[in-house]
Each structure stands twice: as structure tokens, then as C-alpha cells.
Design an enzyme around this catalytic site. Structure first.
Site, PDB file in Angstrom:
ATOM      1  N   CYS A   8     -30.776  24.912   5.368  1.00 26.83           N
ATOM      2  CA  CYS A   8     -31.830  25.111   6.355  1.00 26.83           C
ATOM      3  C   CYS A   8     -32.408  23.741   6.713  1.00 26.83           C
ATOM      4  CB  CYS A   8     -32.914  26.020   5.790  1.00 26.83           C
ATOM      5  SG  CYS A   8     -34.347  26.186   6.889  1.00 26.83           S
ATOM      6  N   GLU A  48     -27.565  29.177  14.803  1.00 31.13           N
ATOM      7  CA  GLU A  48     -27.086  29.221  16.188  1.00 31.13           C
ATOM      8  C   GLU A  48     -26.286  27.967  16.534  1.00 31.13           C
ATOM      9  OE1 GLU A  48     -30.741  31.669  15.616  1.00 31.13           O
ATOM     10  OE2 GLU A  48     -30.238  29.608  15.115  1.00 31.13           O
ATOM     11  N   GLU A  86      -4.364  25.322  10.554  1.00 33.08           N
ATOM     12  CA  GLU A  86      -3.870  25.265   9.179  1.00 33.08           C
ATOM     13  C   GLU A  86      -5.068  25.498   8.246  1.00 33.08           C
ATOM     14  OE1 GLU A  86      -3.067  23.919   5.376  1.00 33.08           O
ATOM     15  OE2 GLU A  86      -4.349  22.690   6.652  1.00 33.08           O
ATOM     16  N   LEU A  87      -4.900  26.388   7.275  1.00 36.50           N
ATOM     17  CA  LEU A  87      -6.032  26.879   6.488  1.00 36.50           C
ATOM     18  C   LEU A  87      -6.620  25.875   5.499  1.00 36.50           C
ATOM     19  CD1 LEU A  87      -4.943  30.566   5.862  1.00 36.50           C
ATOM     20  CD2 LEU A  87      -6.471  29.653   7.613  1.00 36.50           C
ATOM     21  N   ASP A 119     -28.342  27.956   2.697  1.00 30.33           N
ATOM     22  CA  ASP A 119     -28.109  29.203   3.428  1.00 30.33           C
ATOM     23  C   ASP A 119     -26.705  29.657   3.070  1.00 30.33           C
ATOM     24  OD1 ASP A 119     -30.534  29.473   4.889  1.00 30.33           O
ATOM     25  OD2 ASP A 119     -29.849  27.967   6.325  1.00 30.33           O
TER      26      ASP A 119
END
Length: 124
Positions: free
Chosen positions: A32, A74, A55-56, A39
Site C-alpha cells: 500500500c 488500479e 514464458e511463465l 497487500d
């Protein structure tokens, strides 16, 4: 802030077909910007690849770069969408962020990219 890790890509094995890839990052953490408290949430990435796929392992390092970064939900949702869609240029992409309750309130932010419709100030 240090530089974000580079997203790696690979060739789409079925570029002639429209299909959906869904990636879930259930242990996402950021901070935060007001309180400096962590968070916790889940980031869900859905996309229809064009020529390249994400690619992961590189995505994991990219997501971890938010761990100690103060950023509003946001902003981070839209930033992730901008970074990923700029990197792989999908036909369509949606990023959903779902955060655990803070003060009894949950937050979900959804941002979409459509290759046919250029969105606000996108880096394309």
C-alpha cells in the site's frame, strides 16, 4: 525503484487459431503506498495470443518485482496490462486483480486490451 525484469516470449504454436490462455498468480504481493503495509491478492491474466506467448518463469520474476513496491490496485492492474500487452501484442487480453479484505472491504480491478481497439494512451 529497480528496473522490472524482462518478460520473455516464445512463438505461438497455433497462431492461426483463436484460443485463450489463463494464468493465475494466487500469491501476488504489493505494498500500500499510503501505509507501507503488504497487500495480498490474486492476479488473473487471460489472453488470446497472436504470434507470441508469455514464458511463465519470466512472468513469475516480473510479478515478484511488485513485492516491495508501493502502488494502488488500479495503477498496478493497468500497468501489468500495459506491460504484458506491449510485450506479446495479443489479439485480446484481460487482467483481473482480486485483493484480500482490508478493513472489511475487498477490491477487484479489471482492465482489458483489444488489438482492434486502441485504448487510452497505450504504448503501441
Amino acid at each position: 525503484m529497480s528496473e522490472k525484469p524482462r518478460l520473455e516470449l516464445f512463438d505461438n504454436p497455433c497462431p492461426a487459431r483463436n484460443y485463450r490462455i489463463t494464468i493465475r498468480c494466487p500469491e501476488f504481493t504489493s505494498m500500500c503506498p499510503r501505509t507501507g503495509q503488504p497487500d495480498f491478492g490474486e492476479i488473473i491474466i487471460e489472453y488470446c495470443p497472436d504470434r507470441r506467448c508469455i514464458e511463465l518463469k519470466s512472468l513469475k520474476f516480473y510479478m515478484q518485482s511488485y513485492r516491495n513496491r508501493g502502488i494502488f490496485y488500479e495503477a498496478l492492474t493497468n500497468e501489468i496490462l500495459d506491460d504484458l500487452s506491449s510485450a506479446c501484442r495479443p489479439r485480446w487480453m484481460k487482467v483481473t486483480s482480486q485483493f484480500t479484505p482490508r478493513g472489511g472491504i475487498t477490491t477487484e480491478v479489471v482492465a482489458e486490451y483489444n488489438k482492434k481497439k486502441s485504448k487510452r494512451g497505450s504504448k503501441r
